[in-house]
Scaffold this active site. Sequence first.
Site, PDB file in Angstrom:
ATOM      1  N   HIS A  12       0.595  -1.115   0.015  1.00  0.00           N
ATOM      2  CA  HIS A  12      -0.012  -0.115   0.359  1.00  0.00           C
ATOM      3  C   HIS A  12       0.907   1.262   0.382  1.00  0.00           C
ATOM      4  O   HIS A  12       0.511   2.009  -0.991  1.00  0.00           O
ATOM      5  CB  HIS A  12      -0.927   0.165   1.140  1.00  0.00           C
ATOM      6  CG  HIS A  12      -2.144  -1.330   1.048  1.00  0.00           C
ATOM      7  ND1 HIS A  12      -3.154  -0.887   0.240  1.00  0.00           N
ATOM      8  CD2 HIS A  12      -2.132  -2.347   1.576  1.00  0.00           C
ATOM      9  CE1 HIS A  12      -3.795  -1.778   0.980  1.00  0.00           C
ATOM     10  NE2 HIS A  12      -3.210  -2.822   1.723  1.00  0.00           N
ATOM     11  N   ASP A  69       8.918   5.524   8.648  1.00  0.00           N
ATOM     12  CA  ASP A  69       7.329   4.488  10.125  1.00  0.00           C
ATOM     13  C   ASP A  69       6.345   5.849  10.194  1.00  0.00           C
ATOM     14  O   ASP A  69       6.910   7.158  10.024  1.00  0.00           O
ATOM     15  CB  ASP A  69       8.767   4.460  11.357  1.00  0.00           C
ATOM     16  CG  ASP A  69       7.958   3.947  12.375  1.00  0.00           C
ATOM     17  OD1 ASP A  69       7.146   2.682  11.597  1.00  0.00           O
ATOM     18  OD2 ASP A  69       8.029   3.424  13.333  1.00  0.00           O
TER      19      ASP A  69
HETATM   20  P1  IMP Z   1       4.206   1.378   9.812  1.00  0.00           P
HETATM   21  O1  IMP Z   1       4.987   2.878   9.841  1.00  0.00           O
HETATM   22  O2  IMP Z   1       5.182   0.649   8.953  1.00  0.00           O
HETATM   23  O3  IMP Z   1       4.953   0.872  11.515  1.00  0.00           O
HETATM   24  O4  IMP Z   1       2.623   1.600  10.102  1.00  0.00           O
HETATM   25  C1  IMP Z   1       2.503   1.456  11.239  1.00  0.00           C
HETATM   26  C2  IMP Z   1       1.246   1.560  11.386  1.00  0.00           C
HETATM   27  O5  IMP Z   1      -0.161   2.776  11.501  1.00  0.00           O
HETATM   28  C3  IMP Z   1       0.482   0.275  10.095  1.00  0.00           C
HETATM   29  O6  IMP Z   1       0.081  -0.549  10.087  1.00  0.00           O
HETATM   30  C4  IMP Z   1      -0.895   0.875   9.916  1.00  0.00           C
HETATM   31  O7  IMP Z   1      -1.983   0.730  10.489  1.00  0.00           O
HETATM   32  C5  IMP Z   1      -0.879   2.202  10.468  1.00  0.00           C
HETATM   33  N1  IMP Z   1      -0.597   3.959   9.179  1.00  0.00           N
HETATM   34  C6  IMP Z   1      -0.216   3.920   8.538  1.00  0.00           C
HETATM   35  N2  IMP Z   1      -0.041   4.714   7.171  1.00  0.00           N
HETATM   36  C7  IMP Z   1      -1.041   4.772   7.564  1.00  0.00           C
HETATM   37  C8  IMP Z   1      -2.087   5.473   6.659  1.00  0.00           C
HETATM   38  O8  IMP Z   1      -1.773   6.231   5.512  1.00  0.00           O
HETATM   39  N3  IMP Z   1      -3.465   5.401   6.956  1.00  0.00           N
HETATM   40  C9  IMP Z   1      -3.582   4.196   8.113  1.00  0.00           C
HETATM   41  N4  IMP Z   1      -3.400   3.445   8.339  1.00  0.00           N
HETATM   42  C10 IMP Z   1      -2.086   3.966   8.769  1.00  0.00           C
END
Ligand code: IMP
Length: 192
Positions: A12, A69
Site C-alpha cells: 500500500h 515509519d
Molecule cells: P508502519 O509505519 O509500517 O510501522 O505502520 C504502522 C501502522 O500504522 C500500519 O500498520 C497501519 O496500521 C498504520 N498506518 C500507517 N500509515 C497509514 C495510513 O496512511 N493510513 C492508515 N493507517 C496507516
Amino acid sequence: MQKLIFATNNQHKVTEIRSMLGDGFDIVTMQEAGIDTDIAEPYNTLEENARTKSETIYKMTGTDCFGEDTGLEVYALKGEPGVKSARYAGDGRNFAANIDKLLHNLEGKADRSARFRTVISLIINGKEQQFEGICTGKIIEEHRGTDGFGYDPVFVPDGDTRTFAEMSLHEKNVFSHRGKAMKKLISFLSDK
Ligand code: IMP
C-alpha cells in the site's frame, strides 16, 4: 533518473508513493531488489525506526534508499497507538483488530482528535536526511470506505468530511502525512 530502494514490504505504501512521484524517479521495492527480509521496528521513536530501515538496506546494497515509519497519535489516549500502531492489538499486524481496539479505547471520550505522523529517512551517498509529515484529523465511531489500509476507514482528515478510505489515492495524497513528508523529500532532491 533517480533510483531509490524503498525499505518496506507494505505494498500500500509503495503504491501511494509511486503515485506521487513523476518520471524522474525509479522506486525499487525490496522484493524487486531481491531482498527477502522483514526489518524489525525495535525502537520507541518513529525517527529511529525509519533510520534502521534505511540503514539496513543501505548496508546490504550500497544503493540510495529510504525507509519510513508512521504512527497514529490519538490525543485522548495520550499519543497511543503511536509508534506501536502496526501491532496495537498484537503481533498479528491485523488492521481490523487494531481498529476494534482503538474504537473500544475511545468509547465515551469526547475528544476524538488524532494525527498521523510519518518520518522518512533518506540515505543518499551514505548521508542520512529525515523528513516529517503530519496530518491532523479525527477518529469517527464507525468504519467508512473500502480503499486505503490500516486505520484509513476511521480517520477523517481536517478539511474534509470523508475518511481516507473514501478517497482516491490522489485525494489522500493531498492531505496525508506520507504525502507531506514525500513532498519535502522531493524538494530536497530537486535542490541538490
Ligand atoms: P508502519 O509505519 O509500517 O510501522 O505502520 C504502522 C501502522 O500504522 C500500519 O500498520 C497501519 O496500521 C498504520 N498506518 C500507517 N500509515 C497509514 C495510513 O496512511 N493510513 C492508515 N493507517 C496507516
